[in-house]
Design a protein around this motif. Structure first.
Motif, PDB file in Angstrom:
ATOM      1  N   PHE A 155     -16.348   7.388  -3.844  1.00 40.55           N
ATOM      2  CA  PHE A 155     -15.079   7.745  -4.460  1.00 40.55           C
ATOM      3  C   PHE A 155     -14.764   9.218  -4.212  1.00 40.55           C
ATOM      4  CE2 PHE A 155     -16.654   4.525  -7.728  1.00 40.55           C
ATOM      5  CZ  PHE A 155     -15.913   3.490  -7.194  1.00 40.55           C
ATOM      6  N   SER A 156     -13.479   9.537  -4.236  1.00 37.07           N
ATOM      7  CA  SER A 156     -13.093  10.944  -4.307  1.00 37.07           C
ATOM      8  C   SER A 156     -13.408  11.439  -5.720  1.00 37.07           C
ATOM      9  CB  SER A 156     -11.604  11.101  -4.028  1.00 37.07           C
ATOM     10  OG  SER A 156     -10.834  10.562  -5.107  1.00 37.07           O
ATOM     11  N   PRO A 157     -13.525  12.771  -5.902  1.00 41.60           N
ATOM     12  CA  PRO A 157     -13.749  13.258  -7.271  1.00 41.60           C
ATOM     13  C   PRO A 157     -12.694  12.768  -8.259  1.00 41.60           C
ATOM     14  CG  PRO A 157     -14.166  15.003  -5.703  1.00 41.60           C
ATOM     15  CD  PRO A 157     -13.600  13.849  -4.922  1.00 41.60           C
ATOM     16  N   LYS A 158     -11.440  12.668  -7.816  1.00 38.45           N
ATOM     17  CA  LYS A 158     -10.372  12.193  -8.691  1.00 38.45           C
ATOM     18  C   LYS A 158     -10.607  10.734  -9.082  1.00 38.45           C
ATOM     19  CE  LYS A 158      -5.293  11.793  -8.900  1.00 38.45           C
ATOM     20  NZ  LYS A 158      -5.215  10.345  -9.117  1.00 38.45           N
ATOM     21  N   GLU A 159     -10.913   9.882  -8.081  1.00 36.44           N
ATOM     22  CA  GLU A 159     -11.171   8.475  -8.377  1.00 36.44           C
ATOM     23  C   GLU A 159     -12.397   8.315  -9.271  1.00 36.44           C
ATOM     24  OE1 GLU A 159      -9.793   5.979  -4.455  1.00 36.44           O
ATOM     25  OE2 GLU A 159     -11.446   7.396  -4.221  1.00 36.44           O
ATOM     26  N   TRP A 160     -13.422   9.071  -8.975  1.00 36.92           N
ATOM     27  CA  TRP A 160     -14.656   9.015  -9.764  1.00 36.92           C
ATOM     28  C   TRP A 160     -14.388   9.354 -11.217  1.00 36.92           C
ATOM     29  CZ3 TRP A 160     -17.439  13.463 -11.682  1.00 36.92           C
ATOM     30  CH2 TRP A 160     -18.692  13.165 -12.221  1.00 36.92           C
ATOM     31  N   ASN A 161     -13.587  10.394 -11.430  1.00 35.35           N
ATOM     32  CA  ASN A 161     -13.251  10.809 -12.799  1.00 35.35           C
ATOM     33  C   ASN A 161     -12.440   9.730 -13.514  1.00 35.35           C
ATOM     34  OD1 ASN A 161     -13.375  13.052 -14.785  1.00 35.35           O
ATOM     35  ND2 ASN A 161     -11.142  12.961 -14.596  1.00 35.35           N
ATOM     36  N   GLU A 162     -11.490   9.119 -12.774  1.00 37.09           N
ATOM     37  CA  GLU A 162     -10.646   8.082 -13.366  1.00 37.09           C
ATOM     38  C   GLU A 162     -11.442   6.834 -13.728  1.00 37.09           C
ATOM     39  OE1 GLU A 162      -7.764   7.582 -10.324  1.00 37.09           O
ATOM     40  OE2 GLU A 162      -6.474   9.237 -11.007  1.00 37.09           O
ATOM     41  N   LYS A 163     -12.528   6.568 -13.015  1.00 34.65           N
ATOM     42  CA  LYS A 163     -13.349   5.385 -13.265  1.00 34.65           C
ATOM     43  C   LYS A 163     -14.425   5.623 -14.323  1.00 34.65           C
ATOM     44  CE  LYS A 163     -12.659   3.400  -8.666  1.00 34.65           C
ATOM     45  NZ  LYS A 163     -12.083   2.112  -9.119  1.00 34.65           N
ATOM     46  N   GLY A 164     -14.368   6.778 -14.989  1.00 34.88           N
ATOM     47  CA  GLY A 164     -15.330   7.052 -16.041  1.00 34.88           C
ATOM     48  C   GLY A 164     -16.584   7.754 -15.587  1.00 34.88           C
ATOM     49  N   ARG A 165     -16.560   8.361 -14.376  1.00 32.66           N
ATOM     50  CA  ARG A 165     -17.688   9.123 -13.833  1.00 32.66           C
ATOM     51  C   ARG A 165     -18.979   8.297 -13.752  1.00 32.66           C
ATOM     52  NH1 ARG A 165     -16.723  14.610 -17.463  1.00 32.66           N
ATOM     53  NH2 ARG A 165     -14.500  14.844 -16.962  1.00 32.66           N
ATOM     54  N   PRO A 166     -18.929   7.135 -13.136  1.00 31.63           N
ATOM     55  CA  PRO A 166     -20.141   6.305 -13.049  1.00 31.63           C
ATOM     56  C   PRO A 166     -21.155   6.903 -12.084  1.00 31.63           C
ATOM     57  CG  PRO A 166     -18.426   5.375 -11.675  1.00 31.63           C
ATOM     58  CD  PRO A 166     -17.795   6.547 -12.403  1.00 31.63           C
ATOM     59  N   ASP A 167     -22.438   6.604 -12.317  1.00 28.02           N
ATOM     60  CA  ASP A 167     -23.452   6.939 -11.315  1.00 28.02           C
ATOM     61  C   ASP A 167     -24.025   5.652 -10.745  1.00 28.02           C
ATOM     62  OD1 ASP A 167     -25.477   5.972 -13.026  1.00 28.02           O
ATOM     63  OD2 ASP A 167     -25.821   7.952 -13.885  1.00 28.02           O
ATOM     64  N   ILE A 168     -24.824   5.780  -9.704  1.00 31.40           N
ATOM     65  CA  ILE A 168     -25.301   4.598  -8.981  1.00 31.40           C
ATOM     66  C   ILE A 168     -26.185   3.732  -9.863  1.00 31.40           C
ATOM     67  CG2 ILE A 168     -27.345   5.724  -7.992  1.00 31.40           C
ATOM     68  CD1 ILE A 168     -26.739   4.166  -5.394  1.00 31.40           C
ATOM     69  N   LEU A 169     -26.945   4.336 -10.760  1.00 35.26           N
ATOM     70  CA  LEU A 169     -27.831   3.549 -11.611  1.00 35.26           C
ATOM     71  C   LEU A 169     -27.032   2.705 -12.597  1.00 35.26           C
ATOM     72  CD1 LEU A 169     -30.643   2.737 -12.346  1.00 35.26           C
ATOM     73  CD2 LEU A 169     -30.862   4.807 -13.740  1.00 35.26           C
TER      74      LEU A 169
END
Length: 529
Positions: A471-485
């Motif tokens: 994800f882009s940082p913007k998309e990542w932030n919009e998705k709730g900042r998930p991590d791979i785990l």
């Protein structure tokens, strides 16, 4: 003289073209691919990396022959001594069996090679030859890693079945060897039988398993013959192999395992001849010396198998491990382990024998950054060296003491990247792209986003992770900042709620449960009913 200048595209025009290319790429991405044109797949050819020169391999080979002639093996059981001496080995007054080099060389020449390890489903068959690479699990972990609680608990029979059914749907894990010990089943016969039952019911891929003593092999064979539809069918397509630690390093036979080996050969089960010395402890601290001892030990196993049944399928399973010499503890994620495994791959190729060794055995206790770099380095080097069967490559932690279901899902992504590295770069007239570059630069939009070549190659040339974050940082932030785990935990729970393999028909399972009665400990309810 006036020159008409082409009006530059407006930003809106550029966005429109790129959007069209994006939509075309999405459409292409949705189309399913045939297995033989996927960007990564089982059996890709490795071999672009090797830590040993040709002269190095020759010197190791000569050292091996010298050791087998002069040092030999101790602790052979009577049936082993009988088989080996009939084949041409000598049994000395000191109780050691020694192997003339002519016997060893003749065995190598006549041994089985280029054979198939079968799955219950033929689509999972693996041709083991040359430098074709396959990744899988293995191990005898006594703990399951609970990543949500950040703790270890004892591994259970249900965990083995759950691991098998997760692996069933992971494209980059090609075979499933038992990765854990069911600590809830103390009886050795019941443990061996139920471990195998959980594996073969959970996945239609090739399965590897172990047995404690010779007597435990027969009921397992009875089960396998029943699943296959008869002994003849199983012998034609054996979908289980025996991981056999017939040797106790340095250079002694393991008595119980030798009995198991003989029973498995007689029953038609392929053998993984496994030597697992630990450099600095049960093998020399010198990396080259650890390779020498491992090769010597496995070649003795090859002589043993072929003395019982010439040409029986056997895997050259050099598995030397590394010690942290400050403490003596195993260090499965070390750089030394990576080069040691790659060297073992080269020695299997030196003899043109099907080779299997271990990589991916991180020392980290959790699927974290250390786990990622240790698994990535050791697994990719094994693949680049052209190792046929990379055991322990997914799910393992704590230097083989812990196993993690979420890591299977994360490591499947990692192994996809490894396989893409193994595949390398195909340089053809078309791939050099002269016409494509000229078209884009001279007549096209100045980029390749919607180009025909881009659309054609985006699925066959490029690997895309399933849970990895792009994800882009913007998309990542919009998705709730998930991590791979977090994503792996969600995917694990989805799989375990939905996937209950049915490649073994219920009618056959009913017959197994009727025949073996109380010995089967995995409840039908925990298998989806």
């Amino acid at each position: 003289m006036s020159v008409a200048l082409e009006k530059p595209d407006s930003p809106a025009d550029q966005r429109s073209r790129r959007s069209g290319g994006r939509e075309a790429r999405r459409a292409m991405r949705a189309a399913p691919l045939a297995d033989d044109i996927k960007p990564v797949r089982a059996g890709l050819e490795g071999g672009s990396y090797g830590p040993l020169s040709e002269n190095d391999r020759e010197r190791i080979h000569e050292a091996v022959l010298t050791l087998l002639e002069t040092v030999g093996f101790a602790n052979a059981i009577p049936s082993c001594i009988e088989a080996l001496t009939k084949a041409g080995a000598t049994y000395g007054d000191d109780g050691r069996v020694r192997f003339p080099r002519a016997l060893v060389l003749d065995t190598i020449k006549k041994a089985a090679r280029h054979f198939t390890l079968h799955g219950q489903d033929p689509k999972h068959d693996m041709l083991i030859k040359g430098k074709r690479v396959h990744y899988g699990t293995a191990g005898a972990a006594v703990h399951l890693v609970d990543v949500e609680k950040r703790e270890y608990r004892e591994s259970l029979l249900q965990d083995i079945y759950d691991a098998a059914r997760i692996v069933e749907g992971l494209d980059n894990i090609h075979f499933f060897q038992r990765p854990m010990v069911p600590r809830d089943i103390p009886d050795p016969l019941e443990m061996d039988f139920n471990t195998l039952y959980a594996c073969v019911m959970g996945t239609s891929k090739h399965v590897g398993t172990s047995f404690t003593v010779r007597e435990n092999v027969k009921p397992a064979l009875d089960m396998l013959y029943a699943i296959a539809g008869g002994e003849e069918n199983f012998r034609a397509r054996p979908f289980v192999s025996n991981s056999n630690c017939f040797v106790v390093p340095p250079m002694k036979f393991a008595e119980d395992a030798c009995g198991v080996l003989e029973a498995c050969v007689e029953g038609g089960i392929p053998i993984l001849l496994l030597s697992a010395g630990q450099a600095g402890a049960t093998a020399p601290a010198a990396i080259a010396g650890a390779v020498v001892q491992a090769v010597a030990e496995v070649l003795v196993g090859l002589v043993y198998v072929n003395a019982i049944k010439p040409g029986h399928p056997a895997i050259f399973g050099t598995w030397p491990f590394v010690s942290d010499l400050r403490t003596g503890a195993m260090s499965g994620g070390s750089a030394e382990q990576a080069v040691l495994t790659a060297a073992c791959a080269q020695m299997a190729q030196f003899y043109d024998l099907p080779g299997g060794s271990a990589a991916g055995m991180t020392d980290s206790k959790l699927p974290d950054i250390q786990s990622g770099y240790e698994k990535g380095i050791t697994d990719v080097m094994a693949g680049l060296a052209g190792l046929n069967l990379v055991y322990e490559s997914a799910g393992m932690h704590a230097s083989l003491l812990g196993f993690c279901l979420e890591s299977l899902i994360i490591d499947n992504d990692m192994l996809g990247h490894c396989l893409r590295c193994v595949r390398g770069i195909e340089v053809t007239d078309e791939a050099l792209s002269i016409d494509t570059i000229a078209e884009v630069c001279l007549n096209g939009p100045g980029h390749y986003l919607g180009n025909e070549q881009t659309l054609r190659l985006m699925q066959t040339e490029y690997f895309y992770p399933a849970v990895g974050d792009r994800f882009s940082p913007k998309e990542w932030n919009e998705k709730g900042r998930p991590d791979i785990l977090q994503r792996a935990i969600i995917e694990k729970k989805r799989i375990l709620a939905e996937r209950f393999p049915r490649h073994v028909p219920k009618m056959i399972d009913d017959k197994l449960r009727a025949r073996f009665g109380e010995i089967i400990k995995l409840p039908r309810g925990s298998m989806g009913g």
